[in-house]
Design an enzyme around this catalytic site. Sequence first.
Site, PDB file in Angstrom:
ATOM      1  N   GLY A   1      42.991  53.102  44.748  1.00  0.00           N
ATOM      2  CA  GLY A   1      43.093  53.057  46.414  1.00  0.00           C
ATOM      3  C   GLY A   1      41.308  53.662  46.437  1.00  0.00           C
ATOM      4  N   ALA A   2      41.627  54.128  48.669  1.00  0.00           N
ATOM      5  CA  ALA A   2      40.683  54.440  49.253  1.00  0.00           C
ATOM      6  C   ALA A   2      39.582  53.280  48.665  1.00  0.00           C
ATOM      7  CB  ALA A   2      39.934  55.527  48.695  1.00  0.00           C
TER       8      ALA A   2
ATOM      9  N   HIS B   1      35.105  47.592  46.627  1.00  0.00           N
ATOM     10  CA  HIS B   1      37.031  46.826  46.071  1.00  0.00           C
ATOM     11  C   HIS B   1      36.899  45.655  46.253  1.00  0.00           C
ATOM     12  CE1 HIS B   1      37.728  51.539  45.825  1.00  0.00           C
ATOM     13  NE2 HIS B   1      37.800  51.091  44.659  1.00  0.00           N
TER      14      HIS B   1
ATOM     15  N   LYS C   1      29.546  48.824  39.016  1.00  0.00           N
ATOM     16  CA  LYS C   1      29.682  51.081  39.647  1.00  0.00           C
ATOM     17  C   LYS C   1      29.340  51.813  38.468  1.00  0.00           C
ATOM     18  CE  LYS C   1      29.844  54.228  42.884  1.00  0.00           C
ATOM     19  NZ  LYS C   1      30.503  55.171  41.479  1.00  0.00           N
TER      20      LYS C   1
ATOM     21  N   VAL D   1      28.285  46.972  45.262  1.00  0.00           N
ATOM     22  CA  VAL D   1      27.523  46.481  46.597  1.00  0.00           C
ATOM     23  C   VAL D   1      27.291  48.360  47.156  1.00  0.00           C
ATOM     24  CG1 VAL D   1      29.103  46.286  48.580  1.00  0.00           C
ATOM     25  CG2 VAL D   1      29.594  45.330  46.460  1.00  0.00           C
TER      26      VAL D   1
HETATM   27  P1  AMP Z   1      38.450  53.015  41.741  1.00  0.00           P
HETATM   28  O1  AMP Z   1      39.084  52.294  42.844  1.00  0.00           O
HETATM   29  O2  AMP Z   1      36.592  53.531  41.892  1.00  0.00           O
HETATM   30  O3  AMP Z   1      38.538  53.423  40.370  1.00  0.00           O
HETATM   31  O4  AMP Z   1      36.710  51.627  41.693  1.00  0.00           O
HETATM   32  C1  AMP Z   1      37.576  50.413  41.281  1.00  0.00           C
HETATM   33  C2  AMP Z   1      36.597  49.110  40.591  1.00  0.00           C
HETATM   34  O5  AMP Z   1      35.523  49.153  42.088  1.00  0.00           O
HETATM   35  C3  AMP Z   1      36.412  49.445  39.839  1.00  0.00           C
HETATM   36  O6  AMP Z   1      36.161  48.903  38.776  1.00  0.00           O
HETATM   37  C4  AMP Z   1      34.806  49.998  39.700  1.00  0.00           C
HETATM   38  O7  AMP Z   1      34.015  49.983  39.222  1.00  0.00           O
HETATM   39  C5  AMP Z   1      34.709  49.078  41.813  1.00  0.00           C
HETATM   40  N1  AMP Z   1      33.712  49.591  42.142  1.00  0.00           N
HETATM   41  C6  AMP Z   1      34.073  51.066  42.402  1.00  0.00           C
HETATM   42  N2  AMP Z   1      32.651  51.012  43.369  1.00  0.00           N
HETATM   43  C7  AMP Z   1      32.252  49.731  43.090  1.00  0.00           C
HETATM   44  C8  AMP Z   1      31.205  49.456  44.499  1.00  0.00           C
HETATM   45  N3  AMP Z   1      30.579  50.474  45.034  1.00  0.00           N
HETATM   46  N4  AMP Z   1      30.291  47.951  43.869  1.00  0.00           N
HETATM   47  C9  AMP Z   1      31.533  47.509  43.223  1.00  0.00           C
HETATM   48  N5  AMP Z   1      32.147  47.773  42.566  1.00  0.00           N
HETATM   49  C10 AMP Z   1      32.910  49.163  42.225  1.00  0.00           C
END
Ligand code: AMP
Length: 282
Positions: free
Chosen positions: A31-32, A37, A151, A178
């Site tokens: 989330g957030a 995402h 990331k 991103v």
């Molecule tokens: P998280 O919510 O932080 O667990 O991230 C969920 C997914 O989004 C994971 O696969 C992360 O690697 C991906 N993610 C987080 N930040 C980015 C970003 N800046 N660019 C691309 N993918 C991202």
Amino acid sequence: MYIYRDISGLQKHLDKLRIEGGTIGFVPTMGALHEGHMALVTQMNDACDHSVVSIFVNPTQFNDPGDLTRYPKPIEDDIKKLYDNHCDIVFIPSVDEVYPNGAEPDPQLGFDGLDERMEGQFRPGHFGGVAQVMHRLLTIVNPQRLFMGQKDFQQSAIVKHMISHYHLPVKFVTCPTVRESDGLAMSSRNRMLDPKLRDKTALIFQALRQAKEDIDKKSVADIRERAMKTLTVPDFRPEYFEIADGITLLPVKDPAAHEFIVACVAVWAGDVRLIDNMIIRG
Ligand code: AMP
């Protein structure tokens, strides 16, 4: 867009889709949500007939309880973003729904050393929790394709390892990082940054880019030293800057001997811990 908080409702819906046919894609998140995402959601929508996003702040991957409490949870905003980005199904389970029998990570699951350095070194137990939740979510959703971000490079390596360990029938798709216009990788944690430190966070991208430029010109020790120096400014504390093999994640000593190299970094900006990486060869 359908929203499920229970596994049985979600699975009934997915079973129906499977009978009708078409590819099911899955993006797990905590989330957030931000544009990083959303890029995953777009890539999933382009490649799959049905898209599923989970929002679950997994307690077992937080080695610091304070970090878990502070983690942002703007759920209404997240749902709106997913709706606007044409997500088909959102899964928002509770901790009890995901872990009805308790939440201890599987101590038997080894990672062939992928978890020993970098994040594994500074966040003990983190990857056990990541593998645990990913195994659970993949078992629940059973998608054909899983989309995760570059990331979290080391996390992707761990999840790929877990998928092959359990022979899970899912294709792993990596999505590029991103970034904000100054190079800062988008992250849910960025919203917790002290605005006074925000400008300086661009140093992380600069240090990574410098390492990429220097890989054929300088020794690894010099590259790391230069990066740590770049990142050592007031209110910043670099935890590691590692030049690692892109497959084994072991430290690179002689770059000429590696085809796939990644630079990975973790930095405290005030009380917010940021991670980033850049593929510098391969
Ligand atoms: P998280 O919510 O932080 O667990 O991230 C969920 C997914 O989004 C994971 O696969 C992360 O690697 C991906 N993610 C987080 N930040 C980015 C970003 N800046 N660019 C691309 N993918 C991202």
